[in-house]
Design a protein around this motif. Sequence first.
Motif, PDB file in Angstrom:
ATOM      1  N   GLU A  81       2.586  -4.986  -5.365  1.00  0.00           N
ATOM      2  CA  GLU A  81       1.127  -5.022  -5.373  1.00  0.00           C
ATOM      3  C   GLU A  81       0.611  -3.643  -4.977  1.00  0.00           C
ATOM      4  O   GLU A  81       1.129  -3.027  -4.051  1.00  0.00           O
ATOM      5  CB  GLU A  81       0.676  -6.073  -4.359  1.00  0.00           C
ATOM      6  N   PRO A  82      -0.421  -3.148  -5.679  1.00  0.00           N
ATOM      7  CA  PRO A  82      -0.992  -1.862  -5.263  1.00  0.00           C
ATOM      8  C   PRO A  82      -1.459  -1.937  -3.818  1.00  0.00           C
ATOM      9  O   PRO A  82      -1.878  -2.984  -3.344  1.00  0.00           O
ATOM     10  CB  PRO A  82      -2.180  -1.681  -6.208  1.00  0.00           C
ATOM     11  N   SER A  83      -1.404  -0.829  -3.138  1.00  0.00           N
ATOM     12  CA  SER A  83      -1.756  -0.834  -1.722  1.00  0.00           C
ATOM     13  C   SER A  83      -3.233  -0.514  -1.516  1.00  0.00           C
ATOM     14  O   SER A  83      -3.892   0.080  -2.355  1.00  0.00           O
ATOM     15  CB  SER A  83      -0.899   0.176  -0.969  1.00  0.00           C
ATOM     16  N   VAL A  84      -3.709  -0.937  -0.359  1.00  0.00           N
ATOM     17  CA  VAL A  84      -5.061  -0.615   0.077  1.00  0.00           C
ATOM     18  C   VAL A  84      -4.965   0.630   0.945  1.00  0.00           C
ATOM     19  O   VAL A  84      -4.115   0.723   1.818  1.00  0.00           O
ATOM     20  CB  VAL A  84      -5.669  -1.785   0.883  1.00  0.00           C
ATOM     21  N   CYS A  85      -5.839   1.579   0.689  1.00  0.00           N
ATOM     22  CA  CYS A  85      -5.889   2.815   1.469  1.00  0.00           C
ATOM     23  C   CYS A  85      -7.274   2.912   2.100  1.00  0.00           C
ATOM     24  O   CYS A  85      -8.276   2.691   1.419  1.00  0.00           O
ATOM     25  CB  CYS A  85      -5.629   4.007   0.556  1.00  0.00           C
ATOM     26  N   LEU A  86      -7.318   3.222   3.390  1.00  0.00           N
ATOM     27  CA  LEU A  86      -8.573   3.344   4.114  1.00  0.00           C
ATOM     28  C   LEU A  86      -8.795   4.796   4.518  1.00  0.00           C
ATOM     29  O   LEU A  86      -7.880   5.452   5.002  1.00  0.00           O
ATOM     30  CB  LEU A  86      -8.549   2.477   5.375  1.00  0.00           C
ATOM     31  N   PHE A 118      -8.295   0.760  -3.598  1.00  0.00           N
ATOM     32  CA  PHE A 118      -7.250  -0.150  -4.044  1.00  0.00           C
ATOM     33  C   PHE A 118      -6.702   0.433  -5.335  1.00  0.00           C
ATOM     34  O   PHE A 118      -7.458   0.658  -6.286  1.00  0.00           O
ATOM     35  CB  PHE A 118      -7.815  -1.557  -4.285  1.00  0.00           C
ATOM     36  N   ALA A 119      -5.420   0.700  -5.353  1.00  0.00           N
ATOM     37  CA  ALA A 119      -4.770   1.347  -6.508  1.00  0.00           C
ATOM     38  C   ALA A 119      -5.500   2.647  -6.861  1.00  0.00           C
ATOM     39  O   ALA A 119      -5.813   2.907  -8.015  1.00  0.00           O
ATOM     40  CB  ALA A 119      -4.717   0.394  -7.698  1.00  0.00           C
ATOM     41  N   GLY A 167     -17.024  -2.723  -8.641  1.00  0.00           N
ATOM     42  CA  GLY A 167     -16.130  -3.568  -9.429  1.00  0.00           C
ATOM     43  C   GLY A 167     -16.071  -4.971  -8.859  1.00  0.00           C
ATOM     44  O   GLY A 167     -17.105  -5.618  -8.685  1.00  0.00           O
ATOM     45  N   PRO A 168     -14.887  -5.433  -8.510  1.00  0.00           N
ATOM     46  CA  PRO A 168     -14.729  -6.812  -8.031  1.00  0.00           C
ATOM     47  C   PRO A 168     -15.349  -7.062  -6.656  1.00  0.00           C
ATOM     48  O   PRO A 168     -15.464  -8.203  -6.231  1.00  0.00           O
ATOM     49  CB  PRO A 168     -13.213  -6.986  -7.971  1.00  0.00           C
ATOM     50  N   LEU A 218      -7.617  -8.859  -6.386  1.00  0.00           N
ATOM     51  CA  LEU A 218      -6.534  -9.649  -6.979  1.00  0.00           C
ATOM     52  C   LEU A 218      -7.091 -10.798  -7.806  1.00  0.00           C
ATOM     53  O   LEU A 218      -6.519 -11.152  -8.849  1.00  0.00           O
ATOM     54  CB  LEU A 218      -5.579 -10.147  -5.901  1.00  0.00           C
ATOM     55  N   GLN A 219      -8.202 -11.407  -7.365  1.00  0.00           N
ATOM     56  CA  GLN A 219      -8.824 -12.463  -8.164  1.00  0.00           C
ATOM     57  C   GLN A 219      -9.301 -11.939  -9.495  1.00  0.00           C
ATOM     58  O   GLN A 219      -9.162 -12.585 -10.525  1.00  0.00           O
ATOM     59  CB  GLN A 219     -10.016 -13.091  -7.422  1.00  0.00           C
ATOM     60  N   GLN A 220      -9.879 -10.742  -9.497  1.00  0.00           N
ATOM     61  CA  GLN A 220     -10.327 -10.146 -10.745  1.00  0.00           C
ATOM     62  C   GLN A 220      -9.133  -9.915 -11.675  1.00  0.00           C
ATOM     63  O   GLN A 220      -9.221 -10.159 -12.864  1.00  0.00           O
ATOM     64  CB  GLN A 220     -11.059  -8.826 -10.531  1.00  0.00           C
TER      65      GLN A 220
END
Length: 95
Positions: free
Chosen positions: A6-11, A30-31, A62-63, A88-90
């Motif tokens: 899964e692509p990672s979340v970056c803050l 995200f990604a 986006g989502p 992920l839902q999108q």
Amino acid sequence: MVKPMEPSVCLKPVAVNTGSGGQDGLLVFFADQLVAVLVRLEGTHDPNTTLQGQWFLEAGFGPCQAWNKGQVFATQDEAVAWVRDQVLQQGDDGP
């Protein structure tokens, strides 16, 4: 069968000018795409001090465009989990 990663979340921490001074904020990627801007609420500018320290979805892309619903999260982890779920839902629903 190997499940794709899964692509990672970056803050990325940022100061956000919300009109009442700079507040702690986070850019959420995200990604490698910006999907949200989170702002940590401060009690000094918010008469509802029960929200102090919580995270507000200042802008969503986006989502995560649900920002106009006034999304507030108790913790940073809860906010990031919500962002991940939206993205992920999108992906499950298609474009």
